[in-house]
Write a protein that holds these residues in place. Structure first.
Motif, PDB file in Angstrom:
ATOM      1  N   ALA A 167       0.825  -1.202   0.000  1.00 40.16           N
ATOM      2  CA  ALA A 167       0.000   0.000   0.000  1.00 40.16           C
ATOM      3  C   ALA A 167       0.862   1.256   0.000  1.00 40.16           C
ATOM      4  O   ALA A 167       0.603   2.212  -0.750  1.00 40.16           O
ATOM      5  CB  ALA A 167      -0.939  -0.005   1.209  1.00 40.16           C
ATOM      6  N   LEU A 168       1.881   1.269   0.829  1.00 38.55           N
ATOM      7  CA  LEU A 168       2.742   2.448   0.936  1.00 38.55           C
ATOM      8  C   LEU A 168       3.389   2.792  -0.395  1.00 38.55           C
ATOM      9  O   LEU A 168       3.559   3.964  -0.734  1.00 38.55           O
ATOM     10  CB  LEU A 168       3.816   2.213   1.991  1.00 38.55           C
ATOM     11  N   ALA A 169       3.736   1.791  -1.161  1.00 38.70           N
ATOM     12  CA  ALA A 169       4.385   2.006  -2.447  1.00 38.70           C
ATOM     13  C   ALA A 169       3.479   2.733  -3.430  1.00 38.70           C
ATOM     14  O   ALA A 169       3.957   3.262  -4.443  1.00 38.70           O
ATOM     15  CB  ALA A 169       4.842   0.678  -3.040  1.00 38.70           C
ATOM     16  N   ARG A 170       2.187   2.785  -3.140  1.00 36.68           N
ATOM     17  CA  ARG A 170       1.222   3.400  -4.057  1.00 36.68           C
ATOM     18  C   ARG A 170       0.643   4.702  -3.536  1.00 36.68           C
ATOM     19  O   ARG A 170      -0.320   5.231  -4.102  1.00 36.68           O
ATOM     20  CB  ARG A 170       0.083   2.405  -4.343  1.00 36.68           C
ATOM     21  N   LEU A 171       1.229   5.262  -2.478  1.00 40.15           N
ATOM     22  CA  LEU A 171       0.718   6.527  -1.963  1.00 40.15           C
ATOM     23  C   LEU A 171       1.819   7.576  -1.917  1.00 40.15           C
ATOM     24  O   LEU A 171       2.990   7.302  -2.188  1.00 40.15           O
ATOM     25  CB  LEU A 171       0.064   6.343  -0.586  1.00 40.15           C
ATOM     26  N   VAL A 172       1.420   8.792  -1.597  1.00 37.92           N
ATOM     27  CA  VAL A 172       2.327   9.923  -1.429  1.00 37.92           C
ATOM     28  C   VAL A 172       2.109  10.473  -0.031  1.00 37.92           C
ATOM     29  O   VAL A 172       0.973  10.493   0.467  1.00 37.92           O
ATOM     30  CB  VAL A 172       2.042  11.020  -2.487  1.00 37.92           C
ATOM     31  N   LEU A 173       3.177  10.909   0.616  1.00 34.98           N
ATOM     32  CA  LEU A 173       3.069  11.552   1.919  1.00 34.98           C
ATOM     33  C   LEU A 173       3.362  13.040   1.763  1.00 34.98           C
ATOM     34  O   LEU A 173       4.095  13.453   0.856  1.00 34.98           O
ATOM     35  CB  LEU A 173       4.056  10.939   2.913  1.00 34.98           C
ATOM     36  N   ALA A 174       2.773  13.843   2.635  1.00 30.87           N
ATOM     37  CA  ALA A 174       3.024  15.282   2.612  1.00 30.87           C
ATOM     38  C   ALA A 174       3.214  15.776   4.043  1.00 30.87           C
ATOM     39  O   ALA A 174       2.337  15.588   4.888  1.00 30.87           O
ATOM     40  CB  ALA A 174       1.863  16.027   1.955  1.00 30.87           C
ATOM     41  N   TYR A 175       4.372  16.367   4.295  1.00 30.71           N
ATOM     42  CA  TYR A 175       4.630  16.986   5.602  1.00 30.71           C
ATOM     43  C   TYR A 175       4.229  18.447   5.527  1.00 30.71           C
ATOM     44  O   TYR A 175       4.801  19.229   4.765  1.00 30.71           O
ATOM     45  CB  TYR A 175       6.097  16.859   5.987  1.00 30.71           C
ATOM     46  N   GLU A 176       3.210  18.806   6.310  1.00 33.08           N
ATOM     47  CA  GLU A 176       2.716  20.176   6.355  1.00 33.08           C
ATOM     48  C   GLU A 176       2.654  20.645   7.799  1.00 33.08           C
ATOM     49  O   GLU A 176       1.664  20.387   8.500  1.00 33.08           O
ATOM     50  CB  GLU A 176       1.320  20.268   5.732  1.00 33.08           C
ATOM     51  N   PRO A 177       3.699  21.325   8.287  1.00 34.98           N
ATOM     52  CA  PRO A 177       3.619  21.869   9.641  1.00 34.98           C
ATOM     53  C   PRO A 177       2.450  22.840   9.749  1.00 34.98           C
ATOM     54  O   PRO A 177       2.330  23.772   8.955  1.00 34.98           O
ATOM     55  CB  PRO A 177       4.966  22.575   9.819  1.00 34.98           C
ATOM     56  N   VAL A 178       1.571  22.594  10.706  1.00 37.99           N
ATOM     57  CA  VAL A 178       0.339  23.382  10.801  1.00 37.99           C
ATOM     58  C   VAL A 178       0.650  24.863  10.972  1.00 37.99           C
ATOM     59  O   VAL A 178      -0.050  25.725  10.442  1.00 37.99           O
ATOM     60  CB  VAL A 178      -0.523  22.862  11.978  1.00 37.99           C
ATOM     61  N   TRP A 179       1.712  25.164  11.694  1.00 39.82           N
ATOM     62  CA  TRP A 179       2.070  26.554  11.965  1.00 39.82           C
ATOM     63  C   TRP A 179       2.549  27.298  10.717  1.00 39.82           C
ATOM     64  O   TRP A 179       2.685  28.520  10.734  1.00 39.82           O
ATOM     65  CB  TRP A 179       3.147  26.621  13.047  1.00 39.82           C
ATOM     66  N   ALA A 180       2.780  26.577   9.623  1.00 38.68           N
ATOM     67  CA  ALA A 180       3.254  27.217   8.391  1.00 38.68           C
ATOM     68  C   ALA A 180       2.192  27.265   7.301  1.00 38.68           C
ATOM     69  O   ALA A 180       2.453  27.783   6.224  1.00 38.68           O
ATOM     70  CB  ALA A 180       4.488  26.488   7.863  1.00 38.68           C
ATOM     71  N   ILE A 181       1.005  26.745   7.569  1.00 35.31           N
ATOM     72  CA  ILE A 181      -0.026  26.679   6.532  1.00 35.31           C
ATOM     73  C   ILE A 181      -0.835  27.972   6.522  1.00 35.31           C
ATOM     74  O   ILE A 181      -1.522  28.318   7.493  1.00 35.31           O
ATOM     75  CB  ILE A 181      -0.962  25.484   6.764  1.00 35.31           C
ATOM     76  N   GLY A 182      -0.735  28.714   5.428  1.00 37.90           N
ATOM     77  CA  GLY A 182      -1.507  29.938   5.269  1.00 37.90           C
ATOM     78  C   GLY A 182      -1.072  31.074   6.162  1.00 37.90           C
ATOM     79  O   GLY A 182      -1.752  32.087   6.258  1.00 37.90           O
ATOM     80  N   THR A 183       0.085  30.937   6.812  1.00 38.66           N
ATOM     81  CA  THR A 183       0.542  31.964   7.752  1.00 38.66           C
ATOM     82  C   THR A 183       1.623  32.850   7.163  1.00 38.66           C
ATOM     83  O   THR A 183       1.962  33.880   7.734  1.00 38.66           O
ATOM     84  CB  THR A 183       1.110  31.308   9.025  1.00 38.66           C
ATOM     85  N   GLY A 184       2.176  32.427   6.022  1.00 36.01           N
ATOM     86  CA  GLY A 184       3.317  33.146   5.479  1.00 36.01           C
ATOM     87  C   GLY A 184       4.630  32.665   6.070  1.00 36.01           C
ATOM     88  O   GLY A 184       5.705  32.995   5.567  1.00 36.01           O
ATOM     89  N   ARG A 185       4.552  31.883   7.136  1.00 31.06           N
ATOM     90  CA  ARG A 185       5.745  31.296   7.735  1.00 31.06           C
ATOM     91  C   ARG A 185       6.040  29.967   7.047  1.00 31.06           C
ATOM     92  O   ARG A 185       5.136  29.207   6.725  1.00 31.06           O
ATOM     93  CB  ARG A 185       5.546  31.050   9.231  1.00 31.06           C
ATOM     94  N   THR A 186       7.294  29.718   6.819  1.00 33.88           N
ATOM     95  CA  THR A 186       7.697  28.466   6.183  1.00 33.88           C
ATOM     96  C   THR A 186       8.792  27.828   7.014  1.00 33.88           C
ATOM     97  O   THR A 186       9.673  28.522   7.515  1.00 33.88           O
ATOM     98  CB  THR A 186       8.249  28.728   4.758  1.00 33.88           C
ATOM     99  N   ALA A 187       8.726  26.527   7.169  1.00 32.48           N
ATOM    100  CA  ALA A 187       9.834  25.838   7.826  1.00 32.48           C
ATOM    101  C   ALA A 187      11.101  26.080   7.017  1.00 32.48           C
ATOM    102  O   ALA A 187      11.062  26.159   5.788  1.00 32.48           O
ATOM    103  CB  ALA A 187       9.538  24.338   7.897  1.00 32.48           C
ATOM    104  N   THR A 188      12.217  26.250   7.708  1.00 29.80           N
ATOM    105  CA  THR A 188      13.466  26.371   6.973  1.00 29.80           C
ATOM    106  C   THR A 188      13.716  25.057   6.230  1.00 29.80           C
ATOM    107  O   THR A 188      13.193  24.006   6.612  1.00 29.80           O
ATOM    108  CB  THR A 188      14.647  26.638   7.914  1.00 29.80           C
TER     109      THR A 188
END
Length: 254
Positions: A167-188
């Motif tokens: 199953a894992l071989a057929r999916l994509v993962l996405a790391y989205e720090p909540v504090w950086a979503i729509g805030t203008g802040r981005t993880a380094t």
């Protein structure tokens, strides 16, 4: 996910993927202009796709079919069919030519109380009908400042990893720090790579190092290159910038 594990280098080559998440934005007229511009401007720099609101899936299919840009949905039901008012089944998404289905976006987790297990179940439902789930994980600012980032990611991923290597071989993962979503802040780039690298080690341990891991959180053309330069960042899940054709195309062209 230990400190030692995080240092393991990545050696598998993976094709870059840039996906747009429109969230609850769009009109028929605005979408037509945006999709036409994306179709005209898309190159062969990387794989591109857009995840649009359910009412616009037919429009996306109509305007993108035959192009190099794929499309998908922002959510999926765990149920195949039945008395589930407001839910949308995977087979319905497939009817509109979808390739992708987001699962576990932080807004769904926070606003709709989606559990880690439910997110894994949604990923399984997508796979069952031939869709590629894009499973999102990420910590809040409080969790990061408390030094618990990797613990949170490990907890969120546990039921997903339990789906097994096939199953894992057929999916994509996405790391989205909540504090950086729509805030203008981005993880380094280094902060993002730390998490991506830890996830990669877990995937390698299960025999699936080829799984793509995207970064999401205020991704723009101005910061995409430094993020994509990290060895375990395989592309981006783009929010607001995906609504501006020129900006989205510039991200994809990095």
């Amino acid at each position: 996910m230990t400190t030692t594990d995080r240092q393991a280098p990545s050696t598998v080559q993976r094709a870059r993927l840039v996906l747009g998440n429109w969230k609850m934005h769009g009109t028929l007229a605005d979408n037509a202009a945006l999709l036409a511009a994306l179709r005209q401007g898309a190159g062969n720099h990387c794989e591109m796709g857009v995840c649009v609101p359910f009412p616009y899936l037919a429009q996306a299919e109509s305007l993108l079919k035959g192009s190099t840009i794929s499309w998908g949905a922002q959510d999926i039901s765990v149920h195949e069919k039945g008395a589930y008012t407001g839910e949308v089944a995977g087979a319905m998404l497939r009817d509109f030519g979808c390739r992708w289905a987001l699962a576990g976006h932080s807004e769904r987790r926070a606003m709709h109380g989606e559990s880690d297990q439910l997110v894994a179940d949604k990923a399984r439902a997508a796979l069952a009908v031939g869709l590629t789930p894009v499973v999102c994980v990420g910590e809040t600012l409080e969790e990061r400042e408390g030094g618990n980032t990797l613990g949170v990611i490990e907890r969120q991923l546990e039921p997903v990893l339990a789906l097994g290597a096939d199953a894992l071989a057929r999916l994509v993962l996405a790391y989205e720090p909540v504090w950086a979503i729509g805030t203008g802040r981005t993880a380094t780039p280094e902060q993002a790579q730390e998490v991506h690298g830890a996830i990669r080690v877990a995937l390698r341990g299960l025999g699936v190092p080829q799984v793509r891991i995207l970064y999401g959180g205020s991704v723009k053309a101005a910061n995409a290159a430094t993020l994509f330069a990290m060895p375990d960042i395989d592309g981006a899940l783009v929010g607001g910038a995906s609504l501006v054709a020129d900006e989205f195309l510039r991200i994809a062209a990095v």
